[in-house]
Design an enzyme around this catalytic site. Structure first.
Site, PDB file in Angstrom:
ATOM      1  N   VAL A 181       0.882  -1.162   0.000  1.00  0.00           N
ATOM      2  CA  VAL A 181       0.000   0.000   0.000  1.00  0.00           C
ATOM      3  C   VAL A 181       0.924   1.216   0.000  1.00  0.00           C
ATOM      4  O   VAL A 181       1.640   1.459   0.967  1.00  0.00           O
ATOM      5  CB  VAL A 181      -0.925   0.007   1.233  1.00  0.00           C
ATOM      6  CG1 VAL A 181      -1.846   1.216   1.183  1.00  0.00           C
ATOM      7  CG2 VAL A 181      -1.736  -1.279   1.309  1.00  0.00           C
ATOM      8  N   SER A 182       0.920   1.956  -1.091  1.00  0.00           N
ATOM      9  CA  SER A 182       1.875   3.054  -1.252  1.00  0.00           C
ATOM     10  C   SER A 182       1.678   4.123  -0.180  1.00  0.00           C
ATOM     11  O   SER A 182       0.616   4.240   0.435  1.00  0.00           O
ATOM     12  CB  SER A 182       1.725   3.686  -2.636  1.00  0.00           C
ATOM     13  OG  SER A 182       2.031   2.764  -3.648  1.00  0.00           O
TER      14      SER A 182
END
Length: 421
Positions: free
Chosen positions: A75-76
């Site tokens: 998850v950036s």
């Protein structure tokens, strides 16, 4: 007796704090994107992390690793996601394709395009797809369609999209992406260019993809047919120091290893940068100059042993030959918060290589340092001949030809011959 105050760790409070930080970082520019971040519970999409970790504005959350420990999915960081969503310029009612699933970013997109919009997210990894479907449903976004497949191919049973947002590092842009994009649509993609990555907002203009904005970022690499292998030339046993290059090996690592151990030449440019002043474009400029280019990378023990500068821990831009190499460094300007750009070089041609890099640094400072003189990135189909390309640095890929041009105060009054990387 005073009880501990847990209100600060409450997800709602953490989310508000993340929003404040995103505004301060200038990752947010519009209320539409800010409202999406305020609405979507990020911690539900990052159960591997604590809420504090999930809502850290500049931290990604790795959700899957390979056997070697390398991150395969994540998850950036919110700051990167916010910047890319701003680049995408999403509007209510738009159809959006996300390439690379995780769930959270798709939920943000769904919030912005609203109930009249439509979001499809595709990923090559079945585990990632199942995870994204489950988390989106649990968080209240069951309308997002999550597809298992290789995005090198078109998404079956879908009309064209107004926007395509790629959340994995891409070396090339396959024809399927253009085929699925409406006329005048936009692709936002982390584009790999000789070891450097920029999230580029590309508008379709008469069959060409034209850069409207680009920003520095780092992403997990593309898998499947679109995967691209870099080469790591180890210069020290145990891979403590090495040269990462884009493509197959084109020099002898033994000669470069001998050069590293044979002494160092220093050269300084006189070009300075302030303590918080970004210089992303300098490294991109060095990467798009003619000649062989790579990133010198090192582990901390090699830096502590003073084999290389600390910049090598993050990947130092490097010009190299068959017998030597020169890489960009900085040194503190005494009694100031400023630093001067310079070069460390090794090998029998160290002085020549160092002079070339210093000259490039000075050219960047003189002609391209200000925002109006930044790089412009244009993506052409692979079949476009040389004579139809603008002057600039050309990077040939399987499906495309990526051209990086640099504007100057002369506003392109003088054109140079295109060079190829």
């Amino acid at each position: 007796m005073t009880m501990p105050d847990d209100t600060a760790a409450n997800p709602d409070n953490l989310r508000r704090g993340m929003l404040d930080e995103l505004w301060a970082l200038k990752a947010l520019h519009t209320h539409a994107v800010a409202q999406a971040f305020a609405a979507v519970p990020r911690h539900l999409f990052a159960p591997e992390a604590t809420p504090e970790q999930a809502y850290a504005a500049n931290k990604s959350v790795v959700t899957k690793r390979g056997p070697d420990g390398a991150a395969l999915s994540s998850v950036s960081a919110p700051a990167i996601q916010a910047a890319m969503l701003e680049q995408a310029d999403l509007r209510p009612g738009m159809r959006v394709l996300e390439i690379g699933s995780g769930g959270y970013n798709a939920a943000l997109i769904a919030e912005i395009v609203g109930p009249t919009g439509y979001v499809v997210s595709v990923d090559i990894d079945g585990d990632v797809v199942e995870r994204a479907r489950r988390l989106l449903t649990e968080a209240g976004y069951p309308a997002v369609r999550v597809v298992h497949g290789d995005a090198e191919h078109p998404i079956a049973d879908e009309e064209r999209f107004d926007r395509i947002i790629v959340t994995v590092g891409a070396w090339d842009l396959p024809p399927a992406w253009r085929e699925q994009l409406v006329e005048g649509g936009r692709i936002v993609v982390p584009l790999l260019m000789r070891g450097t990555t920029r999230t580029v907002a590309l508008d379709e203009v008469e069959g060409i993809l034209v850069d409207r904005d680009h920003q520095r970022a780092g992403f997990v690499a593309m898998q499947g047919l679109g995967a691209h292998e870099e080469t790591f030339l180890s210069l020290v046993e145990g891979e403590q120091v090495g040269l990462r290059i884009d493509g197959p090996a084109d020099t002898n690592p033994v000669a470069l290893a001998d050069a590293l151990l044979g002494g160092r030449t220093e050269a300084w440019s006189g070009v300075e940068v302030g303590g918080t002043e970004p210089f992303d474009d300098l490294d991109l400029f060095l990467a798009t100059r003619p000649g062989r280019f790579g990133l010198l990378q090192a582990l901390k023990p090699a830096v502590d042993a003073k084999l290389v500068s600390g910049w090598a821990q993050w990947g130092a831009p490097t010009r190299y030959s068959d017998t030597g190499f020169a890489y960009r460094v900085t040194r503190r300007v005494p009694d100031t918060d400023r630093a001067e750009f310079g070069v460390f070089a090794h090998g029998p041609d160290a002085a020549q290589l160092a002079d070339q890099v210093v000259a490039d640094i000075r050219t960047w400072d003189r002609e391209h340092r200000h925002s109006e003189h930044r790089a412009h990135i244009t993506v052409y189909p692979a079949a476009i001949p040389d004579e139809a390309l603008p002057s600039g640095f050309v990077m040939d890929r399987r499906h495309t030809r990526v051209v990086v041009t640099w504007s100057t105060s002369a506003d392109h009054a003088e054109h140079t011959t295109a060079t190829r990387g």
